[in-house]
Motif scaffolding. Sequence first.
Motif, PDB file in Angstrom:
ATOM      1  N   ILE A 144      18.300  24.842  47.390  1.00 48.49           N
ATOM      2  CA  ILE A 144      18.844  23.596  46.834  1.00 48.49           C
ATOM      3  C   ILE A 144      18.119  23.245  45.535  1.00 48.49           C
ATOM      4  O   ILE A 144      18.738  22.928  44.521  1.00 48.49           O
ATOM      5  CB  ILE A 144      18.713  22.443  47.862  1.00 48.49           C
ATOM      6  N   GLU A 145      16.799  23.391  45.550  1.00 44.87           N
ATOM      7  CA  GLU A 145      16.022  23.074  44.345  1.00 44.87           C
ATOM      8  C   GLU A 145      16.398  23.964  43.173  1.00 44.87           C
ATOM      9  O   GLU A 145      16.651  23.493  42.067  1.00 44.87           O
ATOM     10  CB  GLU A 145      14.523  23.225  44.638  1.00 44.87           C
ATOM     11  N   SER A 146      16.477  25.261  43.429  1.00 47.88           N
ATOM     12  CA  SER A 146      16.783  26.166  42.315  1.00 47.88           C
ATOM     13  C   SER A 146      18.216  25.952  41.828  1.00 47.88           C
ATOM     14  O   SER A 146      18.541  26.198  40.674  1.00 47.88           O
ATOM     15  CB  SER A 146      16.553  27.626  42.707  1.00 47.88           C
ATOM     16  N   SER A 147      19.080  25.463  42.698  1.00 49.84           N
ATOM     17  CA  SER A 147      20.462  25.212  42.291  1.00 49.84           C
ATOM     18  C   SER A 147      20.535  24.088  41.265  1.00 49.84           C
ATOM     19  O   SER A 147      21.298  24.156  40.301  1.00 49.84           O
ATOM     20  CB  SER A 147      21.316  24.846  43.498  1.00 49.84           C
ATOM     21  N   PHE A 148      19.717  23.056  41.478  1.00 50.05           N
ATOM     22  CA  PHE A 148      19.729  21.937  40.528  1.00 50.05           C
ATOM     23  C   PHE A 148      19.196  22.356  39.152  1.00 50.05           C
ATOM     24  O   PHE A 148      19.480  21.704  38.157  1.00 50.05           O
ATOM     25  CB  PHE A 148      18.933  20.743  41.079  1.00 50.05           C
ATOM     26  N   GLU A 149      18.448  23.466  39.120  1.00 50.02           N
ATOM     27  CA  GLU A 149      18.000  23.957  37.808  1.00 50.02           C
ATOM     28  C   GLU A 149      19.146  24.595  37.039  1.00 50.02           C
ATOM     29  O   GLU A 149      19.130  24.701  35.821  1.00 50.02           O
ATOM     30  CB  GLU A 149      16.880  24.985  37.985  1.00 50.02           C
ATOM     31  N   LYS A 150      20.166  25.044  37.764  1.00 53.07           N
ATOM     32  CA  LYS A 150      21.278  25.726  37.095  1.00 53.07           C
ATOM     33  C   LYS A 150      22.320  24.760  36.561  1.00 53.07           C
ATOM     34  O   LYS A 150      23.017  25.024  35.600  1.00 53.07           O
ATOM     35  CB  LYS A 150      21.943  26.720  38.060  1.00 53.07           C
ATOM     36  N   PHE A 165      32.191  24.075  44.070  1.00 58.59           N
ATOM     37  CA  PHE A 165      31.742  25.409  43.689  1.00 58.59           C
ATOM     38  C   PHE A 165      30.957  26.007  44.850  1.00 58.59           C
ATOM     39  O   PHE A 165      29.980  25.430  45.315  1.00 58.59           O
ATOM     40  CB  PHE A 165      30.876  25.333  42.422  1.00 58.59           C
ATOM     41  N   LEU A 166      31.438  27.158  45.336  1.00 60.21           N
ATOM     42  CA  LEU A 166      30.837  27.747  46.535  1.00 60.21           C
ATOM     43  C   LEU A 166      29.887  28.891  46.222  1.00 60.21           C
ATOM     44  O   LEU A 166      30.226  29.775  45.427  1.00 60.21           O
ATOM     45  CB  LEU A 166      31.946  28.313  47.438  1.00 60.21           C
ATOM     46  N   ILE A 167      28.725  28.865  46.872  1.00 62.85           N
ATOM     47  CA  ILE A 167      27.888  30.062  46.930  1.00 62.85           C
ATOM     48  C   ILE A 167      27.591  30.265  48.411  1.00 62.85           C
ATOM     49  O   ILE A 167      27.949  29.421  49.228  1.00 62.85           O
ATOM     50  CB  ILE A 167      26.553  29.927  46.132  1.00 62.85           C
ATOM     51  N   ASP A 168      26.958  31.390  48.761  1.00 58.46           N
ATOM     52  CA  ASP A 168      26.595  31.465  50.169  1.00 58.46           C
ATOM     53  C   ASP A 168      25.094  31.361  50.349  1.00 58.46           C
ATOM     54  O   ASP A 168      24.328  31.462  49.385  1.00 58.46           O
ATOM     55  CB  ASP A 168      27.280  32.618  50.909  1.00 58.46           C
ATOM     56  N   ALA A 169      24.688  31.126  51.588  1.00 56.25           N
ATOM     57  CA  ALA A 169      23.301  30.730  51.867  1.00 56.25           C
ATOM     58  C   ALA A 169      22.286  31.824  51.549  1.00 56.25           C
ATOM     59  O   ALA A 169      21.096  31.570  51.517  1.00 56.25           O
ATOM     60  CB  ALA A 169      23.176  30.289  53.324  1.00 56.25           C
ATOM     61  N   LYS A 170      22.777  33.042  51.279  1.00 51.37           N
ATOM     62  CA  LYS A 170      21.842  34.111  50.882  1.00 51.37           C
ATOM     63  C   LYS A 170      21.283  33.857  49.497  1.00 51.37           C
ATOM     64  O   LYS A 170      20.292  34.447  49.105  1.00 51.37           O
ATOM     65  CB  LYS A 170      22.560  35.451  50.906  1.00 51.37           C
ATOM     66  N   GLY A 171      21.975  33.026  48.733  1.00 52.25           N
ATOM     67  CA  GLY A 171      21.439  32.686  47.419  1.00 52.25           C
ATOM     68  C   GLY A 171      22.362  33.054  46.274  1.00 52.25           C
ATOM     69  O   GLY A 171      23.428  33.626  46.482  1.00 52.25           O
ATOM     70  N   TRP A 172      21.922  32.702  45.079  1.00 55.86           N
ATOM     71  CA  TRP A 172      22.728  32.912  43.876  1.00 55.86           C
ATOM     72  C   TRP A 172      22.825  34.389  43.527  1.00 55.86           C
ATOM     73  O   TRP A 172      21.828  35.094  43.546  1.00 55.86           O
ATOM     74  CB  TRP A 172      22.105  32.166  42.694  1.00 55.86           C
ATOM     75  N   VAL A 184      28.668  23.710  47.076  1.00 56.04           N
ATOM     76  CA  VAL A 184      28.732  23.911  48.522  1.00 56.04           C
ATOM     77  C   VAL A 184      27.982  25.192  48.845  1.00 56.04           C
ATOM     78  O   VAL A 184      28.305  26.251  48.310  1.00 56.04           O
ATOM     79  CB  VAL A 184      30.199  24.023  48.994  1.00 56.04           C
ATOM     80  N   ILE A 185      26.948  25.077  49.660  1.00 53.49           N
ATOM     81  CA  ILE A 185      26.248  26.285  50.107  1.00 53.49           C
ATOM     82  C   ILE A 185      26.827  26.648  51.469  1.00 53.49           C
ATOM     83  O   ILE A 185      26.504  26.033  52.484  1.00 53.49           O
ATOM     84  CB  ILE A 185      24.725  26.058  50.198  1.00 53.49           C
TER      85      ILE A 185
END
Length: 296
Positions: A133-139, A88-95, A116-117
């Motif tokens: 990365i931290e906020s991603s694990f919350e999702k 699952f791709l996002i970009d480094a600017k964030g969700w 994948v960021i």
Amino acid sequence: MKSGFVSIVGRPNVGKSSLINALMQSKVSIVSSHPAITRIKVLGVYNADEGQIIFLDTPGFEKNRSELSKSMSRTIFSCVEDSDIVLFLIDAKGWQEYDEKILESIKKYEKKIILVINKADILDRKEFLLPLIESSFEKHDFLEVIPLSATRKNNVNGLLKAIFKHLPRGEKIFPDDMKTNIPLEYEIAEIIREKIVNSTYQEVPQSIAVAIEELKPGNKDKKMIAIKAAIIIDRENIKPIIIGKNGEKLKAVGSSARKEIEALLGKKVFLELWVKTVKDWKNRPDIFRGFGYGNF
Ligand code: GDP
């Protein structure tokens, strides 16, 4: 030995095509047909000592709900369903809200998901990645979170390693020399489409398709391949954007596409491009099926 199916999912422009190109190391893979698996579309097969990764083709999520995007979404979900691992791709600017929506819609398949960021190169400092990365694990409870840059090919190996780590054990599913089952015409059309997308504005790509109308040995030189392709647009006012001043843009598209098609076919190519307006083609399955989008 490990082997399995991996799909790449994410909103448009997040870098899915760039990532698959980086993963497969060459821009276009060798074409061959594999009738045994007509239901799924194999984008590429990555062979290594550790085993085999089969990348499934997942067309981008489109925001508008035309017939085409609806049938594309169905394919995405069938790809997810067929996968052992979803990238699952996002970009480094964030969700973005749209990223979250797509994540929600694939969660129900209960697949292993690697986040994948992409575009990590746009961040000035690596530390900026940590909060993301931290906020991603919350999702979601992602298997792993891998920051990388698809275009700079940074940490693509890290991703391959992570995929192999989580792939199921099993023998290779395809012979080593098989890379994709996408029909040749479709692959050629995609090369042309990609060149147009790269040379035009963001709003144009979703409303164009490329149809290969002819593919045959050249008239004068039989060793050459003559290809005639129509660039299908749904609005007349896109035409000048695609053609450019004095036809320059289309010429440049033709020239770079031709080089890539020549590399794909291993033959000299005569490429003829023309622009054709077909009103509302995206809402007419009879038409877009003819463009090679039929299985979506
Ligand atoms: P897709 O729509 O998800 O397939 O996205 P593409 O692969 O077509 O990429 C969309 C845009 O993002 C293109 O202009 C790429 O050059 C750019 N892009 C993709 N990966 C990266 C990356 O790692 N870093 C940067 N800076 N740009 C990238």
